[in-house]
Design a protein around this motif. Structure first.
Motif, PDB file in Angstrom:
ATOM      1  N   LEU A   1       0.781  -1.189   0.009  1.00 25.49           N
ATOM      2  CA  LEU A   1       0.174  -0.123   0.019  1.00 25.49           C
ATOM      3  C   LEU A   1       0.801   1.301   0.183  1.00 25.49           C
ATOM      4  O   LEU A   1       1.874   1.300   0.479  1.00 25.49           O
ATOM      5  CB  LEU A   1      -1.012   0.039   1.234  1.00 25.49           C
ATOM      6  N   GLY A   2       0.287   2.435  -0.689  1.00 23.75           N
ATOM      7  CA  GLY A   2       1.067   3.579  -0.602  1.00 23.75           C
ATOM      8  C   GLY A   2       2.421   3.786  -1.269  1.00 23.75           C
ATOM      9  O   GLY A   2       3.423   4.503  -0.771  1.00 23.75           O
ATOM     10  N   LYS A   3       2.325   3.021  -2.444  1.00 19.17           N
ATOM     11  CA  LYS A   3       3.532   3.085  -3.019  1.00 19.17           C
ATOM     12  C   LYS A   3       3.841   3.844  -4.359  1.00 19.17           C
ATOM     13  O   LYS A   3       4.671   3.726  -5.024  1.00 19.17           O
ATOM     14  CB  LYS A   3       4.221   1.371  -3.658  1.00 19.17           C
ATOM     15  N   ARG A   4       2.725   4.541  -4.544  1.00 18.38           N
ATOM     16  CA  ARG A   4       2.868   5.466  -5.903  1.00 18.38           C
ATOM     17  C   ARG A   4       3.914   6.069  -6.188  1.00 18.38           C
ATOM     18  O   ARG A   4       4.470   6.498  -7.156  1.00 18.38           O
ATOM     19  CB  ARG A   4       1.451   6.207  -5.807  1.00 18.38           C
ATOM     20  N   ASP A   5       4.330   6.712  -5.066  1.00 18.43           N
ATOM     21  CA  ASP A   5       5.568   7.819  -5.116  1.00 18.43           C
ATOM     22  C   ASP A   5       6.913   7.219  -4.659  1.00 18.43           C
ATOM     23  O   ASP A   5       7.871   7.943  -4.629  1.00 18.43           O
ATOM     24  CB  ASP A   5       5.213   8.938  -4.236  1.00 18.43           C
ATOM     25  N   VAL A   6       7.027   5.833  -4.759  1.00 27.10           N
ATOM     26  CA  VAL A   6       8.260   5.332  -4.346  1.00 27.10           C
ATOM     27  C   VAL A   6       9.402   5.561  -5.508  1.00 27.10           C
ATOM     28  O   VAL A   6       8.760   5.555  -6.536  1.00 27.10           O
ATOM     29  CB  VAL A   6       7.938   3.867  -4.003  1.00 27.10           C
ATOM     30  N   GLU A   7      10.570   5.679  -5.064  1.00 28.16           N
ATOM     31  CA  GLU A   7      11.671   5.742  -6.029  1.00 28.16           C
ATOM     32  C   GLU A   7      12.662   4.954  -5.889  1.00 28.16           C
ATOM     33  O   GLU A   7      12.924   4.178  -4.787  1.00 28.16           O
ATOM     34  CB  GLU A   7      12.137   7.472  -5.881  1.00 28.16           C
ATOM     35  N   ILE A   8      13.519   4.586  -6.786  1.00 27.50           N
ATOM     36  CA  ILE A   8      14.226   3.599  -6.808  1.00 27.50           C
ATOM     37  C   ILE A   8      15.725   4.787  -6.645  1.00 27.50           C
ATOM     38  O   ILE A   8      15.886   5.657  -7.504  1.00 27.50           O
ATOM     39  CB  ILE A   8      14.859   3.039  -8.058  1.00 27.50           C
ATOM     40  N   VAL A   9      16.435   4.590  -5.383  1.00 31.07           N
ATOM     41  CA  VAL A   9      17.441   5.310  -5.152  1.00 31.07           C
ATOM     42  C   VAL A   9      18.898   4.989  -5.568  1.00 31.07           C
ATOM     43  O   VAL A   9      19.724   5.368  -5.652  1.00 31.07           O
ATOM     44  CB  VAL A   9      17.570   5.673  -3.504  1.00 31.07           C
ATOM     45  N   ALA A  10      18.909   3.654  -5.657  1.00 27.65           N
ATOM     46  CA  ALA A  10      20.073   2.885  -6.167  1.00 27.65           C
ATOM     47  C   ALA A  10      19.577   1.689  -6.780  1.00 27.65           C
ATOM     48  O   ALA A  10      18.786   1.121  -6.612  1.00 27.65           O
ATOM     49  CB  ALA A  10      21.209   2.614  -4.820  1.00 27.65           C
ATOM     50  N   LEU A  11      20.691   0.959  -7.523  1.00 29.10           N
ATOM     51  CA  LEU A  11      20.343   0.130  -8.574  1.00 29.10           C
ATOM     52  C   LEU A  11      21.758  -1.002  -8.512  1.00 29.10           C
ATOM     53  O   LEU A  11      22.784  -0.589  -8.857  1.00 29.10           O
ATOM     54  CB  LEU A  11      20.090   0.274  -9.846  1.00 29.10           C
ATOM     55  N   GLU A  12      21.813  -2.053  -7.593  1.00 32.27           N
ATOM     56  CA  GLU A  12      22.791  -2.868  -7.432  1.00 32.27           C
ATOM     57  C   GLU A  12      22.904  -4.152  -8.202  1.00 32.27           C
ATOM     58  O   GLU A  12      21.767  -4.791  -8.276  1.00 32.27           O
ATOM     59  CB  GLU A  12      23.138  -3.106  -5.959  1.00 32.27           C
ATOM     60  N   PRO A  13      24.118  -4.580  -8.941  1.00 30.81           N
ATOM     61  CA  PRO A  13      24.349  -5.521  -9.542  1.00 30.81           C
ATOM     62  C   PRO A  13      24.067  -6.815  -8.719  1.00 30.81           C
ATOM     63  O   PRO A  13      24.711  -6.648  -7.691  1.00 30.81           O
ATOM     64  CB  PRO A  13      25.329  -5.670 -10.453  1.00 30.81           C
ATOM     65  N   VAL A  14      23.436  -8.068  -9.248  1.00 30.21           N
ATOM     66  CA  VAL A  14      23.688  -9.260  -8.316  1.00 30.21           C
ATOM     67  C   VAL A  14      24.283 -10.297  -9.347  1.00 30.21           C
ATOM     68  O   VAL A  14      23.428 -10.846 -10.299  1.00 30.21           O
ATOM     69  CB  VAL A  14      22.089  -9.827  -7.827  1.00 30.21           C
ATOM     70  N   GLY A  15      25.400 -10.842  -9.075  1.00 27.47           N
ATOM     71  CA  GLY A  15      26.238 -11.722 -10.073  1.00 27.47           C
ATOM     72  C   GLY A  15      25.958 -11.435 -11.657  1.00 27.47           C
ATOM     73  O   GLY A  15      25.877 -10.247 -11.754  1.00 27.47           O
TER      74      GLY A  15
END
Length: 153
Positions: A63-77
């Protein structure tokens, strides 16, 4: 008679672009597919146990995720990424296969999410829908139905 096997080769991403203003992750794949994945969609369909549960059917409506942002993107393998979301969620690993599925099935997934929100009496903007709260108020004024679950009827 055996049915023809479908290709099990997962397309691999060739480019990622985090678009903070439009709140989408643009992903290009080596098969030519390109998807714009809204941060909200990614967050509510996180592959983490926190969202999906530990067994099928334990999904937790986000719930309430409309304004969520991605602050970082990490590689996984060499098989996925781990987005770090502005609400602190960082435990979902998005494999190449899952990212492709999110892009390919985005319309159906949105529709399912919106129906789940509506059925639960919530909206994307503010969580609980005030009209639903008002409509439910007379019901909530009742008494406990006696088996200790804490629900009012």
């Amino acid at each position: 008679m055996n049915s023809p096997k479908q290709s099990t080769v997962t397309p691999h991403p060739t480019a990622f672009k985090v678009r903070k203003q439009s709140r989408v992750l643009e992903v290009s794949f080596d098969d030519g597919a390109e998807f714009s994945l809204p941060f909200e969609l990614m967050r509510v369909y996180s592959p983490s146990a926190e969202v999906r549960g530990h067994v099928p059917g334990q999904d937790v409506l986000q719930l309430g995720k409309r304004d969520v942002e991605i602050v970082a993107l990490e590689p996984v393998g060499n098989y996925g990424i781990k987005p770090i979301f502005s609400d602190g969620h960082e435990s979902g690993i998005y494999t190449w296969d899952y990212l492709y599925q999110l892009g390919r099935d985005q319309a159906e997934m949105w529709e399912k999410y919106l129906k789940q929100l509506e059925a639960a009496g919530y909206s994307r903007e503010s969580g609980r829908d005030p009209a639903v709260i008002a409509a439910a108020a007379p019901v909530a004024a009742g008494h406990s139905h006696g088996h200790g679950c804490g629900h009012l009827h």
